[in-house]
Motif scaffolding. Structure first.
Motif, PDB file in Angstrom:
ATOM      1  N   ILE A 110       1.110  -1.122  -0.251  1.00  0.00           N
ATOM      2  CA  ILE A 110       0.378   0.106   0.411  1.00  0.00           C
ATOM      3  C   ILE A 110       0.630   1.386   0.132  1.00  0.00           C
ATOM      4  O   ILE A 110       0.779   2.345  -1.177  1.00  0.00           O
ATOM      5  N   VAL A 111       1.722   1.736   0.756  1.00  0.00           N
ATOM      6  CA  VAL A 111       2.723   2.836   0.679  1.00  0.00           C
ATOM      7  C   VAL A 111       3.269   2.470  -0.301  1.00  0.00           C
ATOM      8  O   VAL A 111       3.407   3.762  -1.081  1.00  0.00           O
ATOM      9  N   ASP A 112       4.167   1.315  -0.859  1.00  0.00           N
ATOM     10  CA  ASP A 112       4.696   1.723  -2.493  1.00  0.00           C
ATOM     11  C   ASP A 112       4.269   1.862  -3.339  1.00  0.00           C
ATOM     12  O   ASP A 112       4.592   3.139  -4.066  1.00  0.00           O
ATOM     13  N   THR A 113       2.392   1.873  -3.302  1.00  0.00           N
ATOM     14  CA  THR A 113       1.597   2.228  -4.687  1.00  0.00           C
ATOM     15  C   THR A 113       1.323   3.472  -4.757  1.00  0.00           C
ATOM     16  O   THR A 113       1.498   4.009  -5.199  1.00  0.00           O
ATOM     17  N   ASN A 114       1.066   3.637  -3.241  1.00  0.00           N
ATOM     18  CA  ASN A 114       0.050   4.956  -2.743  1.00  0.00           C
ATOM     19  C   ASN A 114       0.890   6.463  -2.864  1.00  0.00           C
ATOM     20  O   ASN A 114       0.954   7.235  -3.016  1.00  0.00           O
ATOM     21  N   LEU A 115       2.204   5.909  -1.995  1.00  0.00           N
ATOM     22  CA  LEU A 115       3.396   7.189  -1.864  1.00  0.00           C
ATOM     23  C   LEU A 115       3.899   7.012  -2.403  1.00  0.00           C
ATOM     24  O   LEU A 115       4.857   8.278  -3.823  1.00  0.00           O
ATOM     25  N   ILE A 116       5.412   6.100  -2.523  1.00  0.00           N
ATOM     26  CA  ILE A 116       6.532   6.202  -3.214  1.00  0.00           C
ATOM     27  C   ILE A 116       6.237   6.445  -5.108  1.00  0.00           C
ATOM     28  O   ILE A 116       6.882   6.945  -5.650  1.00  0.00           O
ATOM     29  N   ALA A 117       4.868   5.349  -5.144  1.00  0.00           N
ATOM     30  CA  ALA A 117       5.005   5.396  -6.758  1.00  0.00           C
ATOM     31  C   ALA A 117       4.601   7.103  -6.963  1.00  0.00           C
ATOM     32  O   ALA A 117       4.633   7.541  -8.221  1.00  0.00           O
TER      33      ALA A 117
END
Length: 265
Positions: A110-117
């Motif tokens: 979730i963090v990778d998709t919503n924030l880092i991306a």
């Protein structure tokens, strides 16, 4: 004879359904040329085929957590001309509980998709947009999709709330960083919008807004360069009230709030 207006060029991630598809439809109806990113080729193809001037749009089939592929897509779209709006819309939501070890991987996804991306989506465009402004192009926009769920932590949705709170804070920081370059940074914080993501919610969703209505209002906010916009506006009022609640009151009110189902076993 007056020159024809220059068509906007708009890059949208998470474009195959939900908010992304609604934004794509609304921009295409305004005559924009689109670069559309999503994982599902079939849905992207169906969307583009339904849009005005379908042959002008580009599709990029990739996962936004693949940063090299995302950068390549951005560079390809930039090669076609100046880009006016970039919307980092790709996002996922699952119920999560810290006590379950299996949920750690879900938190990460979730963090990778919503924030880092979101960061990876914006990064390839900043230098080019700076040059555009210096060349006289109207102020471009970078648009982050936050959420009312990022205003206060929702029980059972710690990963989603944390990721969206981080998007809001990140976009605020980026807005100040880019202030002197003529690049606008807009944060849109949706409340409950009727999309495949909310279709799975089993609880009541106040002020539920159709996705096409959301898209029209979001595009209007982007056009005027709003720094922060909650849609629908009623959820903006609710969000402000929640933010002002003392922790003890908030904790008591939300201790038994309905929760999104976990995806991990």
């Amino acid at each position: 004879m007056a020159a024809a207006p220059i068509a906007q060029r708009v890059f949208i991630t998470g474009a195959s359904s939900g908010l992304g598809a609604a934004l794509a439809r609304a921009y295409a109806q305004q005559g924009a040329i689109l670069g559309l990113v999503a994982r599902r080729r079939e849905l992207l193809g169906e969307l583009v085929a339904s849009l005005p001037n379908s042959v002008a749009h580009q599709i990029y089939v990739l996962d936004v957590t693949d940063h090299a592929a995302l950068r390549a897509a951005a560079q390809h779209f930039l090669a076609g001309g100046a880009v006016d709006v970039v919307i980092a819309n790709a996002g996922i939501s699952h119920g999560t509980l810290t006590e379950h070890g299996a949920d750690l991987a879900v938190f990460q996804r979730i963090v990778d998709t919503n924030l880092i991306a979101t960061v990876a989506t914006f990064a390839p465009f900043i230098a080019a947009m700076t040059a555009q402004v210096q060349g006289g192009r109207a102020a471009p926009r970078l648009v982050g999709i936050g959420s009312v769920a990022g205003i206060r932590g929702l029980p059972g949705a710690g990963a989603y709330s944390a990721s969206k709170a981080a998007v809001i804070s990140y976009c605020e920081a980026l807005r100040v960083e880019l202030r002197g370059r003529g690049i606008g940074v807009v944060t849109i914080a949706p409340g409950y919008i009727a999309t495949p993501m909310t279709d799975h919610n089993s609880y009541r969703m106040p002020f539920l807004m159709p996705a096409d209505s959301f898209a029209r209002k979001a595009i209007a906010a982007i056009a005027v360069g709003s720094s922060y916009c909650v849609l629908p506006w009623q959820m903006g009022v609710v969000a402000k009230m929640l933010r002002l609640l003392p922790d003890a009151v908030y904790d008591r009110l939300f201790a038994h709030a309905p929760r999104k189902a976990r995806s991990a076993p």
